[in-house]
Design a protein around this motif. Structure first.
Motif, PDB file in Angstrom:
ATOM      1  N   SER A 186      17.857 -15.242  24.242  1.00 12.30           N
ATOM      2  CA  SER A 186      18.969 -15.912  24.919  1.00 12.30           C
ATOM      3  C   SER A 186      20.324 -15.532  24.334  1.00 12.30           C
ATOM      4  CB  SER A 186      18.798 -17.422  24.823  1.00 12.30           C
ATOM      5  OG  SER A 186      18.901 -17.855  23.471  1.00 12.30           O
ATOM      6  N   GLY A 187      20.322 -14.919  23.139  1.00 11.20           N
ATOM      7  CA  GLY A 187      21.571 -14.572  22.476  1.00 11.20           C
ATOM      8  C   GLY A 187      22.179 -15.714  21.687  1.00 11.20           C
ATOM      9  N   VAL A 188      21.483 -16.854  21.614  1.00 16.53           N
ATOM     10  CA  VAL A 188      21.999 -17.997  20.870  1.00 16.53           C
ATOM     11  C   VAL A 188      22.025 -17.710  19.382  1.00 16.53           C
ATOM     12  CG1 VAL A 188      21.517 -20.395  20.222  1.00 16.53           C
ATOM     13  CG2 VAL A 188      21.276 -19.670  22.612  1.00 16.53           C
ATOM     14  N   VAL A 189      21.019 -16.993  18.888  1.00 15.20           N
ATOM     15  CA  VAL A 189      20.908 -16.704  17.460  1.00 15.20           C
ATOM     16  C   VAL A 189      20.858 -15.203  17.225  1.00 15.20           C
ATOM     17  CG1 VAL A 189      19.477 -16.940  15.392  1.00 15.20           C
ATOM     18  CG2 VAL A 189      19.731 -18.874  16.952  1.00 15.20           C
ATOM     19  N   GLY A 190      21.766 -14.719  16.377  1.00 13.20           N
ATOM     20  CA  GLY A 190      21.715 -13.342  15.914  1.00 13.20           C
ATOM     21  C   GLY A 190      21.276 -13.290  14.466  1.00 13.20           C
ATOM     22  N   ALA A 191      21.747 -14.261  13.672  1.00 15.60           N
ATOM     23  CA  ALA A 191      21.388 -14.400  12.260  1.00 15.60           C
ATOM     24  C   ALA A 191      21.117 -15.871  11.989  1.00 15.60           C
ATOM     25  CB  ALA A 191      22.499 -13.891  11.362  1.00 15.60           C
ATOM     26  N   TYR A 192      20.204 -16.132  11.060  1.00 17.16           N
ATOM     27  CA  TYR A 192      19.774 -17.515  10.819  1.00 17.16           C
ATOM     28  C   TYR A 192      19.335 -17.674   9.372  1.00 17.16           C
ATOM     29  CZ  TYR A 192      16.488 -21.465  10.726  1.00 17.16           C
ATOM     30  OH  TYR A 192      15.822 -22.610  10.398  1.00 17.16           O
ATOM     31  N   ILE A 193      19.626 -18.855   8.820  1.00 18.17           N
ATOM     32  CA  ILE A 193      19.057 -19.243   7.531  1.00 18.17           C
ATOM     33  C   ILE A 193      18.675 -20.712   7.617  1.00 18.17           C
ATOM     34  CG2 ILE A 193      21.357 -19.681   6.570  1.00 18.17           C
ATOM     35  CD1 ILE A 193      20.202 -18.975   3.811  1.00 18.17           C
ATOM     36  N   GLY A 194      17.459 -21.034   7.201  1.00 18.03           N
ATOM     37  CA  GLY A 194      16.992 -22.405   7.213  1.00 18.03           C
ATOM     38  C   GLY A 194      16.320 -22.747   5.894  1.00 18.03           C
ATOM     39  N   ILE A 195      16.798 -23.785   5.239  1.00 13.67           N
ATOM     40  CA  ILE A 195      16.243 -24.238   3.965  1.00 13.67           C
ATOM     41  C   ILE A 195      15.498 -25.544   4.210  1.00 13.67           C
ATOM     42  CG2 ILE A 195      16.718 -24.807   1.562  1.00 13.67           C
ATOM     43  CD1 ILE A 195      17.645 -22.009   2.329  1.00 13.67           C
ATOM     44  N   PRO A 196      14.184 -25.598   3.912  1.00  5.92           N
ATOM     45  CA  PRO A 196      13.440 -26.827   4.182  1.00  5.92           C
ATOM     46  C   PRO A 196      13.898 -27.988   3.314  1.00  5.92           C
ATOM     47  CG  PRO A 196      12.077 -25.254   2.961  1.00  5.92           C
ATOM     48  CD  PRO A 196      13.335 -24.543   3.344  1.00  5.92           C
ATOM     49  N   ILE A 197      13.879 -29.183   3.898  1.00  4.06           N
ATOM     50  CA  ILE A 197      14.191 -30.425   3.206  1.00  4.06           C
ATOM     51  C   ILE A 197      12.891 -31.207   3.053  1.00  4.06           C
ATOM     52  CG2 ILE A 197      15.567 -32.534   3.222  1.00  4.06           C
ATOM     53  CD1 ILE A 197      17.294 -30.060   3.224  1.00  4.06           C
ATOM     54  N   SER A 198      12.496 -31.493   1.821  1.00  4.18           N
ATOM     55  CA  SER A 198      11.224 -32.171   1.572  1.00  4.18           C
ATOM     56  C   SER A 198      11.445 -33.426   0.739  1.00  4.18           C
ATOM     57  CB  SER A 198      10.243 -31.241   0.832  1.00  4.18           C
ATOM     58  OG  SER A 198       9.985 -30.072   1.576  1.00  4.18           O
TER      59      SER A 198
END
Length: 210
Positions: free
Chosen positions: A156-168
């Motif tokens: 869709s072009g919404v995301v080109g680059a991404y970073i996600g850090i889990p919260i636990s």
């Protein structure tokens, strides 16, 4: 990315080899297993991924945060806004992964707009990969990613680059992620990754009252 205890054994070796043949590079078997498991969850019912997402203790931790309820969450919104300023990326969110029925709830900040809340289905979520694995997911250019380049966020072009850090929580139940993304490719520097990790710790302290 760390391996998932029961997921790599479920990986479709043929599919994994096919992706490797196309890209000529290494494909993380855990990520591929999660990808395949999510497809099974969406189309065929329970899978190892389903078991992780619907673990009763994890779901209890999610709802105990109170963040699934509608309404303002000023402390969280403040951290999400700070994430955009600190990393210099136009989009950031705290995404809470509920279950495969009501999969994704977000307290999001988009280009300085604080407090937007949205829900969207499991197949459209990138954060779910970090939640299931318990490890950060870092993508510089999703169009070149061997597993996720066909993801709906990429197409869709919404995301080109991404970073996600889990919260636990303290028991290790991943309830969601602190994430940031751009519509264009972006190389995540070690400094940016550390900033995201530190801010994820701040979010954890806020939502679990530590």
């Amino acid at each position: 990315m760390e391996s998932i205890v029961d997921l790599p054994a479920q990986t479709d070796r043929t599919a994994n080899d096919h992706v490797s043949a196309i890209t000529g590079g290494y494909v993380d078997p855990a990520l591929t297993a999660i990808f395949d498991g999510l497809r099974e969850t969406a189309s065929e019912g329970p899978s190892p991924v389903w078991s992780v997402l619907n673990d009763s203790a994890r779901l209890r931790a999610v709802y105990d945060t109170g963040l699934i309820q509608t309404g303002p969450h000023p402390e969280v919104d403040q951290v999400v806004g700070l994430t955009i300023e600190a990393v210099g990326i136009p989009y950031a969110a705290l995404n809470m992964i509920t279950d495969v029925e009501q999969v994704h709830a977000a307290i999001a900040s988009r280009s300085g707009e604080i407090g937007e809340q949205r829900t969207y289905p499991l197949p459209d979520s990138l954060c779910v990969y970090a939640v299931v694995s318990g490890s950060p997911l870092i993508i510089d250019d999703i169009a070149d990613h061997p597993v996720l380049r066909d993801h709906s966020a990429a197409q869709s072009g919404v995301v080109g680059a991404y970073i996600g850090i889990p919260i636990s929580d303290d028991a290790g139940h991943a309830v969601g992620t602190l994430c940031a993304w751009d519509t264009q490719p972006h190389h995540w520097s070690s400094g940016e990754i550390q900033i995201m990790t530190d801010l994820a710790d701040v979010v954890k302290n806020v939502i679990f009252d530590q």
